[in-house]
Design a protein around this motif. Structure first.
Motif, PDB file in Angstrom:
ATOM      1  N   GLN A 126       0.820  -1.201   0.000  1.00 31.12           N
ATOM      2  CA  GLN A 126       0.000   0.000   0.000  1.00 31.12           C
ATOM      3  C   GLN A 126       0.864   1.266   0.000  1.00 31.12           C
ATOM      4  O   GLN A 126       0.560   2.249  -0.651  1.00 31.12           O
ATOM      5  CB  GLN A 126      -0.882  -0.024   1.242  1.00 31.12           C
ATOM      6  CG  GLN A 126      -2.153   0.750   1.052  1.00 31.12           C
ATOM      7  CD  GLN A 126      -2.997   0.708   2.291  1.00 31.12           C
ATOM      8  OE1 GLN A 126      -2.486   0.758   3.408  1.00 31.12           O
ATOM      9  NE2 GLN A 126      -4.291   0.621   2.112  1.00 31.12           N
ATOM     10  N   GLN A 127       1.974   1.157   0.705  1.00 29.37           N
ATOM     11  CA  GLN A 127       2.885   2.298   0.811  1.00 29.37           C
ATOM     12  C   GLN A 127       3.553   2.634  -0.529  1.00 29.37           C
ATOM     13  O   GLN A 127       3.651   3.790  -0.888  1.00 29.37           O
ATOM     14  CB  GLN A 127       3.947   1.937   1.850  1.00 29.37           C
ATOM     15  CG  GLN A 127       4.755   3.088   2.383  1.00 29.37           C
ATOM     16  CD  GLN A 127       5.861   2.546   3.290  1.00 29.37           C
ATOM     17  OE1 GLN A 127       5.635   1.638   4.101  1.00 29.37           O
ATOM     18  NE2 GLN A 127       7.049   3.080   3.161  1.00 29.37           N
ATOM     19  N   GLU A 172       0.325   2.668  -4.129  1.00 28.88           N
ATOM     20  CA  GLU A 172      -1.001   3.050  -3.624  1.00 28.88           C
ATOM     21  C   GLU A 172      -2.102   3.102  -4.680  1.00 28.88           C
ATOM     22  O   GLU A 172      -3.282   3.044  -4.341  1.00 28.88           O
ATOM     23  CB  GLU A 172      -0.906   4.386  -2.869  1.00 28.88           C
ATOM     24  CG  GLU A 172      -0.330   5.500  -3.702  1.00 28.88           C
ATOM     25  CD  GLU A 172      -0.124   6.781  -2.895  1.00 28.88           C
ATOM     26  OE1 GLU A 172       0.103   7.827  -3.521  1.00 28.88           O
ATOM     27  OE2 GLU A 172      -0.186   6.726  -1.655  1.00 28.88           O
ATOM     28  N   THR A 226      -8.253   1.463   1.360  1.00 31.64           N
ATOM     29  CA  THR A 226      -8.553   2.518   0.386  1.00 31.64           C
ATOM     30  C   THR A 226      -9.503   1.959  -0.679  1.00 31.64           C
ATOM     31  O   THR A 226      -9.886   0.797  -0.613  1.00 31.64           O
ATOM     32  CB  THR A 226      -7.261   2.987  -0.316  1.00 31.64           C
ATOM     33  OG1 THR A 226      -6.820   1.922  -1.167  1.00 31.64           O
ATOM     34  CG2 THR A 226      -6.180   3.341   0.683  1.00 31.64           C
TER      35      THR A 226
END
Lengths: 281, 321
Positions: free
Chosen positions: B109-110, B113, B131
């Motif tokens: 995710q980092q 994204e 998200t």
């Protein structure tokens, strides 16, 4: 001279013992009969538990072994290669195999006095027409091939085009499939009628949120069948199976297969099962 | 033919302007021809595994790969530094990332994204940021599913005891009480604040219930001594323990109900497939596991006065005898 005699004597003894061992092994091979099992109607892969349980039960009666299979192809190969086994298989699978090998169906499984079952396509209450399931996910506890075959039968000629749009989610057991519909992981579940009845008993609120939309024909429960050539031991295994339901230990083991007993098939039922083109009752 | 032309040019010592133009064109043509081959080699999915040496993560990946028929690229985080792993994830052109375990999810995710990330094998996923690109299958079975199985296997149980902490399971308990009512079970709960409370909480709870349902609560299962105390007291009081983890079987748990890993793999595979085909009919971002795995410890069960529904044995995945 005496050393030579001793050597010859030892050799004779050794050969004698060897032949005895080989003979014993051969003897064991002929005596050890196998009960072969494959069930495409369930995804519960409890083979280790089944093997241990059945082997310990059968060993009380003689040198018999239980062999469960997790792959249809391997089971079929074993059936075709094995000349004198006893087979536990679903009636659906029996219909497929009857064109390849002349199996003799002898016993049919019984549960609560019944030896047939229907498969039900269950949906949420808001689904009113099968067409609403186009492209949707169906939860089922059988193999993909088995499920698609039963769905084809359930849908019938008019709706069969829907079949290729369905996505299957394979779950271990019927109750999972029904709950997958309740919790929104699937739009429909293909299960036995009995599983739906069980849900009504244990969680009536969930049962009320579902409804049966379509049903299959009646199908026999599991069958015990013999290969074309039989012998004394295969007959003995059939006798042991037939009496399982009256022994508490046997009853527990039968429950693991979703049964509570066996009964002999009548000649008419045997003929019907072997009749080409017949796929259910 | 093209090969010959290129070879001829390479052999010649000097290149004319015409030859340079021709060689440029040839290179361009070669790129066009080779492109589909390169594209084919590029997989549509990268699996980011938190640590392949952890059995459950390795099994999850193995089961997934058996379900998912297209080629995949695998990045095992345990093999790389965080910097290198981040670089590999970022560089990868796959449409979708399948993150196994929370470490894999957080890193993916980092660094990616804007990519679709599908996760599994994460306990309590609600604690993580989700998200619009996050999808997944939870690790926890719906509470109602577990209670329905309790009722199916043991139709005569009326009162189920639960030890919980308000800090972690206050809301879960409200849901569980409601779900228990639907299957005719009364859920009797005792909250535990600290280790000091635990012993007296168990002692107070056990006389009022038929079985103890041991849930994943970090305050209750704070350490080995706490777990041993629970099992010691339940044995003394003749109350069987139902729980969620196989690791508690050795201590004497009678029933373990957990999410079925092959089913989760099938669900993840279907999710990835839908995302990669841009044919989204996904109704929820995070699905609940659709299948349960049941282990029944018959050896222990024989010690307790509760009646098993033998018919339900057909739904048990593993029987310990």
């Amino acid at each position: 001279m005496s050393a030579k005699c001793t050597k010859s004597f030892s050799l004779i003894i050794f050969l004698f013992l060897l032949s005895f061992l080989v003979f014993s092994e051969e003897h064991n091979k002929t005596e050890r009969a196998r009960l072969l099992f494959y069930n495409p109607e369930s995804n519960i892969n409890n083979f280790v538990s089944l093997k241990i349980s059945y082997d310990s039960y059968l060993s009380k009666f003689g040198d018999y072994r239980f062999q469960p299979f997790n792959k249809k192809e391997l089971f079929e190969k074993a059936v075709l290669d094995n000349k004198d086994g006893v087979y536990l298989l679903s009636s659906w699978h029996f219909y497929f195999l009857r064109d390849m090998i002349d199996l003799q169906p002898i016993l049919v499984g019984v549960l609560k006095g019944r030896s047939t079952q229907k498969k039900i396509l269950t949906v949420k209450n808001n689904i009113t027409d099968i067409a609403q399931l186009k492209g949707k996910t169906i939860a089922c506890s059988g193999s993909a091939q088995y499920t698609r075959n039963i769905l084809k039968e359930v849908l019938g000629g008019n709706n069969v085009s829907l079949l290729k749009t369905f996505k299957l989610i394979l779950v271990p057991k019927d109750i999972d499939a029904l709950m997958a519909v309740s919790f929104g992981m699937a739009s429909a579940a293909l299960t036995t009628e009995r599983s739906l009845d069980n849900l009504a008993k244990i969680n009536y609120k969930q049962y009320q949120s579902l409804k049966p939309l379509m049903a299959s024909r009646q199908h026999y429960l599991a069958l015990a069948a013999l290969s074309p050539t039989t012998n004394k031991t295969t007959g003995e295994i059939i006798d042991i199976l037939e009496k399982m339901g009256i022994h508490p230990e046997g009853e527990t083991r039968l429950s693991m297969l979703g049964l509570d007993g066996w009964r002999r098939l009548s000649r008419q039922e045997q003929r019907l099962l072997k009749q080409p083109g017949i796929h259910g009752l | 033919m093209m090969k010959k032309a290129i070879f001829k040019m390479i052999k010649s010592d000097t290149l004319s302007v015409n030859q340079l133009i021709v060689s440029g064109l040839l290179c361009f043509l070669l790129q066009i021809i080779a492109y589909p081959l390169q594209a084919k080699e590029q997989s549509d999915l990268v699996i980011v595994n938190s640590d392949l040496s952890i059995k459950k993560y390795a099994l999850t990946q193995q089961l997934f790969e058996a379900n998912y028929k297209s080629p995949v690229t695998v990045i095992n985080l345990a093999d790389y530094s965080q910097k290198k792993a981040s670089y590999l994830i970022k560089k990868n052109k796959s449409k979708t990332i399948y993150a196994i375990g929370s470490k894999a999810y957080l890193l993916s995710q980092q660094v990616a994204e804007n990519k679709n990330i599908v996760f599994s094998s994460i306990i309590n996923w609600q604690r993580l940021t989700v998200t619009k690109h996050s999808y997944g299958v939870a690790q926890e079975l719906p509470t109602a599913m577990q209670l329905t199985m309790f009722r199916y296997l043991f139709p005569e149980i009326k009162r189920v005891g639960v030890l919980y902490s308000k800090q972690y399971n206050k809301e879960w308990l409200l849901d569980a009480i409601e779900a228990a009512k639907n299957v005719g079970i009364g859920l009797i709960a005792k909250d535990v604040d600290s280790k000091r409370d635990l012993s007296s909480a168990i002692a107070g709870l056990l006389p009022t219930v038929d079985v103890l349902w041991l849930i994943a609560d970090p305050v209750v299962l704070a350490n080995k001594a706490a777990v041993n105390d629970i099992f010691k007291q339940t044995k003394n009081r003749q109350k069987p323990v139902f729980t969620y983890s196989q690791s508690l079987l050795d201590l004497g748990a009678v029933l373990v109900i957990s999410a079925d890993l092959p089913t989760i793999s099938g669900q993840v595979s279907a999710l990835v497939d839908e995302l990669n085909r841009n044919k989204i009919t996904i109704t929820e971002q995070v699905y609940k596991p659709a299948g349960s795995h049941i282990i029944l410890n018959m050896k222990q069960l024989k010690k307790y006065p509760i009646k098993l529904n033998k018919e339900a044995l057909g739904s048990v995945n593993q029987i310990i005898e």
